[in-house]
Design an enzyme around this catalytic site. Structure first.
Site, short mmCIF file in Angstrom:
data_model
loop_
_atom_site.label_atom_id
_atom_site.label_comp_id
_atom_site.label_asym_id
_atom_site.label_seq_id
_atom_site.Cartn_x
_atom_site.Cartn_y
_atom_site.Cartn_z
N ILE A 12 0.84 -1.21 0.00
CA ILE A 12 0.00 0.00 0.00
C ILE A 12 0.87 1.25 0.00
CG2 ILE A 12 -1.93 1.20 1.10
CD1 ILE A 12 -2.72 -1.42 2.44
N THR A 130 -6.22 -1.38 10.40
CA THR A 130 -7.02 -2.40 9.74
C THR A 130 -8.37 -2.59 10.43
OG1 THR A 130 -7.12 -4.80 9.42
CG2 THR A 130 -5.70 -4.06 11.16
N ASP A 131 -9.34 -3.09 9.68
CA ASP A 131 -10.65 -3.41 10.30
C ASP A 131 -10.55 -4.67 11.17
OD1 ASP A 131 -10.34 -5.31 8.27
OD2 ASP A 131 -12.32 -4.96 7.36
N GLU A 132 -9.42 -5.40 11.05
CA GLU A 132 -9.31 -6.66 11.81
C GLU A 132 -9.25 -6.43 13.31
OE1 GLU A 132 -6.72 -9.58 10.05
OE2 GLU A 132 -6.95 -8.70 8.06
N TYR A 155 -1.51 -10.62 14.69
CA TYR A 155 -1.44 -9.44 13.82
C TYR A 155 -2.45 -8.38 14.25
CZ TYR A 155 -2.67 -6.45 9.84
OH TYR A 155 -2.98 -5.36 9.05
N LYS A 159 -1.91 -4.59 15.91
CA LYS A 159 -2.43 -3.36 15.30
C LYS A 159 -3.36 -2.64 16.27
CE LYS A 159 -1.83 -2.00 11.64
NZ LYS A 159 -0.75 -1.14 11.06
N ASN A 185 -7.31 -4.82 1.13
CA ASN A 185 -6.94 -4.16 -0.12
C ASN A 185 -6.48 -5.17 -1.17
OD1 ASN A 185 -5.47 -0.91 0.50
ND2 ASN A 185 -7.04 -1.92 1.70
P1 NAD Z 1 3.28 -4.96 3.35
O1 NAD Z 1 3.63 -6.12 4.21
O2 NAD Z 1 3.13 -5.13 1.89
O3 NAD Z 1 4.39 -3.80 3.54
C1 NAD Z 1 4.90 -3.46 4.80
C2 NAD Z 1 6.16 -2.61 4.57
O4 NAD Z 1 6.67 -2.22 5.87
C3 NAD Z 1 7.28 -3.38 3.88
O5 NAD Z 1 7.86 -2.57 2.87
C4 NAD Z 1 8.29 -3.67 4.99
O6 NAD Z 1 9.62 -3.76 4.54
C5 NAD Z 1 8.07 -2.45 5.88
N1 NAD Z 1 8.48 -2.72 7.28
C6 NAD Z 1 8.15 -3.79 8.05
N2 NAD Z 1 8.75 -3.71 9.24
C7 NAD Z 1 9.45 -2.54 9.25
C8 NAD Z 1 10.28 -1.90 10.20
N3 NAD Z 1 10.53 -2.45 11.41
N4 NAD Z 1 10.85 -0.71 9.89
C9 NAD Z 1 10.65 -0.16 8.67
N5 NAD Z 1 9.88 -0.73 7.71
C10 NAD Z 1 9.29 -1.91 8.00
O7 NAD Z 1 1.97 -4.33 4.01
P2 NAD Z 1 0.76 -3.54 3.33
O8 NAD Z 1 -0.26 -4.54 2.90
O9 NAD Z 1 1.29 -2.56 2.39
O10 NAD Z 1 0.16 -2.81 4.62
C11 NAD Z 1 0.57 -1.49 4.96
C12 NAD Z 1 -0.20 -1.03 6.19
O11 NAD Z 1 -1.60 -1.07 5.92
C13 NAD Z 1 0.01 -1.92 7.42
O12 NAD Z 1 0.09 -1.07 8.55
C14 NAD Z 1 -1.24 -2.79 7.48
O13 NAD Z 1 -1.53 -3.16 8.80
C15 NAD Z 1 -2.27 -1.84 6.91
N6 NAD Z 1 -3.43 -2.46 6.24
C16 NAD Z 1 -3.24 -3.37 5.24
C17 NAD Z 1 -4.35 -3.91 4.58
C18 NAD Z 1 -4.19 -4.87 3.43
O14 NAD Z 1 -5.19 -5.40 2.94
N7 NAD Z 1 -3.00 -5.12 2.92
C19 NAD Z 1 -5.63 -3.53 4.97
C20 NAD Z 1 -5.78 -2.60 6.01
C21 NAD Z 1 -4.67 -2.07 6.63
P1 TYD Z 2 -5.47 -12.64 3.50
O1 TYD Z 2 -5.22 -12.13 2.12
O2 TYD Z 2 -4.38 -13.35 4.22
O3 TYD Z 2 -5.99 -11.37 4.35
P2 TYD Z 2 -6.62 -11.33 5.84
O4 TYD Z 2 -6.34 -12.59 6.55
O5 TYD Z 2 -5.86 -10.17 6.43
O6 TYD Z 2 -8.08 -11.05 5.66
O7 TYD Z 2 -6.73 -13.61 3.47
C1 TYD Z 2 -7.99 -13.18 2.99
C2 TYD Z 2 -8.96 -14.30 3.19
O8 TYD Z 2 -8.58 -15.41 2.36
C3 TYD Z 2 -8.98 -14.84 4.61
O9 TYD Z 2 -10.32 -15.21 4.93
C4 TYD Z 2 -8.11 -16.07 4.54
C5 TYD Z 2 -8.34 -16.58 3.14
N1 TYD Z 2 -7.21 -17.28 2.50
C6 TYD Z 2 -7.39 -18.52 1.89
O10 TYD Z 2 -8.51 -19.07 1.91
N2 TYD Z 2 -6.35 -19.13 1.28
C7 TYD Z 2 -5.10 -18.56 1.24
O11 TYD Z 2 -4.15 -19.18 0.69
C8 TYD Z 2 -4.91 -17.29 1.86
C9 TYD Z 2 -3.56 -16.61 1.85
C10 TYD Z 2 -6.00 -16.66 2.46
#
Ligand code: NAD
Ligand code: TYD
Length: 350
Positions: A12, A130-132, A155, A159, A185
């Site tokens: 993101i 996150t909504d989690e 996780y 958060k 996302n």
């Molecule tokens: P991601 O795992 O793709 O990226 C995380 C980044 O943080 C990586 O580039 C990693 O190198 C960096 N990082 C990790 N530990 C670090 C540290 N100690 N110091 C500096 N950098 C560090 O994650 P993402 O999916 O891009 O998520 C970004 C944020 O959004 C997170 O806070 C996550 O909780 C939140 N979020 C993600 C989702 C989703 O669906 N992916 C949804 C809601 C909220």
């Molecule tokens: P994920 O992308 O890990 O996001 P989150 O656990 O943060 O919601 O998983 C999304 C949903 O998909 C979750 O209900 C777990 C499920 N899932 C599978 O069924 N198979 C998989 O291999 C993975 C990675 C996730």
């Protein structure tokens, strides 16, 4: 604006920097701090580094290290923070929670302390969450900003702790914070351990598609660019101390989503070995503590700031499939860990 983006080499964060850098309403400088865990890939921003040498800086540093972070705040006169950096994958947090505690809780605490000690200068500290944190919903209802926290995984618990700290720094010290709690996302540059990129890549290669449990868990999907637009809106116009829930208004059972991915790839490339890709779906052992349903009520940001998601799920998934299909080099470098070598050459050779 001297904007510190933490975790900008992740999914993101990289999309956010790409979204922001050429916007007419942003003329500042972005300082991207990332320690480059397995999920961090500066190649995601290599072109931005070349085209915007005066407005984009990458600093390899770790939010767990307060001295490193304080130096960044001072060297770059940081006045605004957008904090993405985190360990982000639920399955990894179940196997090995330690890094989640250190980065998500202690790392956030370090940034808050550094910001508190530079109060006059920090105009906004935006925390991405996150909504989690709200736990699991039953059949009905939605998460609002006042839903009690009930995290299920290491996780989401880490958060939740970081969210509480951010709010406490507003209440106790008056730090000008905002928070956003967003649903799942998807889009370009997502590390292929999360559901959507994993399914796209496995389906493209004709590999099995592991669906946890009965596949009926529900997530509310948001295209990453819509998330980025919401974050920028909150940084610019969000009210200090407030939390905004963000969602795609797009609830889907995992099995429905995986089936959609299979059908779209079949339509784009033809079947695999003469069979529809749906036949690759395999039900596997469920994730422990697997939340059943997430769904966001995003009314507060819709009425307060006029934001709503723009991308329909079929459009967003189709664009995401196209991105992975046309970025096979990125995929193979990420899968083989070859991008580590690229990082070494780029940032460590000198
Ligand atoms: P991601 O795992 O793709 O990226 C995380 C980044 O943080 C990586 O580039 C990693 O190198 C960096 N990082 C990790 N530990 C670090 C540290 N100690 N110091 C500096 N950098 C560090 O994650 P993402 O999916 O891009 O998520 C970004 C944020 O959004 C997170 O806070 C996550 O909780 C939140 N979020 C993600 C989702 C989703 O669906 N992916 C949804 C809601 C909220
Ligand atoms: P994920 O992308 O890990 O996001 P989150 O656990 O943060 O919601 O998983 C999304 C949903 O998909 C979750 O209900 C777990 C499920 N899932 C599978 O069924 N198979 C998989 O291999 C993975 C990675 C996730």
């Amino acid at each position: 604006m001297n904007l510190l983006v933490t975790g900008g080499c992740g999914f993101i964060g990289a999309n956010f920097i790409r979204f922001l850098i050429d916007r007419p309403d942003f003329s500042g400088r972005i300082i991207n701090v990332d320690c480059l865990t397995y999920a961090g890939n500066p190649e995601n921003l290599a072109d931005i580094e070349k085209t915007h040498p005066d407005r984009y800086v990458f600093v390899q540093a770790d939010i767990r290290e307060p001295d490193q972070m304080a130096r960044v705040f001072d060297d770059y006169a940081i006045d605004t923070v957008c904090h993405f950096a985190a360990e982000s994958h639920v399955d990894r947090s179940i196997v090995s929670p330690d890094d989640f505690i250190q980065t998500n809780i202690v790392g956030t605490f370090n940034l808050l302390e550094i910001a508190r000690n530079r109060q006059g200068r920090i105009k906004r500290f935006h925390h991405i969450s996150t909504d989690e944190v709200y736990g699991s919903l039953g059949h009905d209802g939605y998460f609002t900003e006042t839903t009690p926290y009930q995290p299920s995984s290491p996780y989401s618990a880490s958060k939740a702790a970081s969210d509480h700290l951010v709010r406490a720094y507003h209440t106790t010290y008056g730090l000008p914070v905002t928070l956003s709690n967003c649903s799942n996302n998807y889009g370009p540059y997502q590390f292929p351990e999360k559901l959507i990129p994993l399914m796209i890549l496995n389906a493209m290669e004709g590999k099995s598609l592991p669906v946890y449990g009965d596949g009926k868990n529900i997530r509310d999907w948001l295209y990453v660019e819509d998330h980025c637009a919401a974050i920028w809106e909150i940084i610019c116009r969000g009210k200090e101390g407030e939390t905004y829930n963000l969602g795609g208004n797009c609830e889907m059972e995992n099995i429905g989503l995986v089936t959609m991915i299979c059908d779209l790839i079949d339509a784009k490339t033809g079947k695999t070995s003469g069979k529809p890709r749906r036949e690759l779906i395999t039900y596997v052992t469920d994730r422990p503590g697997h939340d059943r349903r997430y769904a966001i009520d995003a009314n507060k940001i819709r009425t307060g700031l006029g934001w709503e998601p723009k991308t329909a799920i079929e459009t967003g998934i189709s664009a995401t499939i196209d991105w992975y299909m046309t970025h096979q080099d990125w995929v193979s470098r990420v899968n083989t860990g070859e991008y580590r070598e690229w990082i070494r050459r780029q940032y460590q050779a000198g």
